[in-house]
Motif scaffolding. Sequence first.
Motif, PDB file in Angstrom:
ATOM      1  N   TYR A 137      33.240  22.772  67.197  1.00 20.22           N
ATOM      2  CA  TYR A 137      34.346  21.812  67.169  1.00 20.22           C
ATOM      3  C   TYR A 137      35.617  22.473  66.643  1.00 20.22           C
ATOM      4  CZ  TYR A 137      37.180  17.775  65.985  1.00 20.22           C
ATOM      5  OH  TYR A 137      38.208  16.889  65.885  1.00 20.22           O
ATOM      6  N   TYR A 138      35.476  23.236  65.580  1.00 21.27           N
ATOM      7  CA  TYR A 138      36.626  23.928  64.999  1.00 21.27           C
ATOM      8  C   TYR A 138      37.249  24.886  66.026  1.00 21.27           C
ATOM      9  CZ  TYR A 138      39.436  26.809  61.878  1.00 21.27           C
ATOM     10  OH  TYR A 138      40.475  27.482  61.299  1.00 21.27           O
ATOM     11  N   GLU A 163      37.077  24.678  69.232  1.00 21.93           N
ATOM     12  CA  GLU A 163      37.743  23.893  70.281  1.00 21.93           C
ATOM     13  C   GLU A 163      39.114  23.418  69.802  1.00 21.93           C
ATOM     14  OE1 GLU A 163      36.990  19.930  73.009  1.00 21.93           O
ATOM     15  OE2 GLU A 163      36.149  20.014  70.996  1.00 21.93           O
ATOM     16  N   GLN A 164      39.196  22.951  68.581  1.00 22.57           N
ATOM     17  CA  GLN A 164      40.458  22.454  68.046  1.00 22.57           C
ATOM     18  C   GLN A 164      41.501  23.570  67.893  1.00 22.57           C
ATOM     19  OE1 GLN A 164      41.219  19.066  67.461  1.00 22.57           O
ATOM     20  NE2 GLN A 164      39.364  19.016  68.707  1.00 22.57           N
ATOM     21  N   ARG A 165      41.037  24.770  67.624  1.00 21.43           N
ATOM     22  CA  ARG A 165      41.931  25.917  67.466  1.00 21.43           C
ATOM     23  C   ARG A 165      42.310  26.556  68.801  1.00 21.43           C
ATOM     24  NH1 ARG A 165      44.437  27.154  63.018  1.00 21.43           N
ATOM     25  NH2 ARG A 165      44.068  29.343  63.350  1.00 21.43           N
ATOM     26  N   GLY A 166      41.673  26.100  69.875  1.00 22.94           N
ATOM     27  CA  GLY A 166      42.016  26.605  71.194  1.00 22.94           C
ATOM     28  C   GLY A 166      41.171  27.775  71.664  1.00 22.94           C
ATOM     29  N   SER A 171      35.519  25.496  73.709  1.00 24.34           N
ATOM     30  CA  SER A 171      35.606  24.525  74.794  1.00 24.34           C
ATOM     31  C   SER A 171      34.820  23.267  74.451  1.00 24.34           C
ATOM     32  CB  SER A 171      35.047  25.128  76.088  1.00 24.34           C
ATOM     33  OG  SER A 171      33.643  25.304  75.969  1.00 24.34           O
ATOM     34  N   ALA A 172      35.141  22.211  75.164  1.00 28.61           N
ATOM     35  CA  ALA A 172      34.422  20.956  74.992  1.00 28.61           C
ATOM     36  C   ALA A 172      32.953  21.129  75.395  1.00 28.61           C
ATOM     37  CB  ALA A 172      35.077  19.854  75.813  1.00 28.61           C
ATOM     38  N   VAL A 175      31.020  22.392  72.446  1.00 30.06           N
ATOM     39  CA  VAL A 175      30.805  21.311  71.479  1.00 30.06           C
ATOM     40  C   VAL A 175      29.673  20.409  71.971  1.00 30.06           C
ATOM     41  CG1 VAL A 175      31.824  19.272  70.382  1.00 30.06           C
ATOM     42  CG2 VAL A 175      33.172  21.374  70.629  1.00 30.06           C
TER      43      VAL A 175
END
Length: 78
Positions: free
Chosen positions: A43-44, A46-49, A52-53, A56
């Motif tokens: 998740y981290y 994904e949030q940082r770019g 990927s979803a 997650v």
Amino acid sequence: MAGFLDRAKEQAQRGLAQGKEKMEEVQAQRQGGELLRRLGAAYYAEQRGSGSAAQVQQALSALEQHIAQHGDGFLRQQ
């Protein structure tokens, strides 16, 4: 004397079974904690770019499978 030995053997076998059960429980808790850590890391990322979803979702699915098989007791102990 034979009765005493039979009882001692039975108690020893019970102790071994309880020890094995506890060991499996601890291993399942550790594995659950590791899966939870992986979900957080995915998740981290994904949030940082950099993630990927799909990563997650894969981590979430693995965690949900573990919970279905072993329960969610490890979630309350952290």
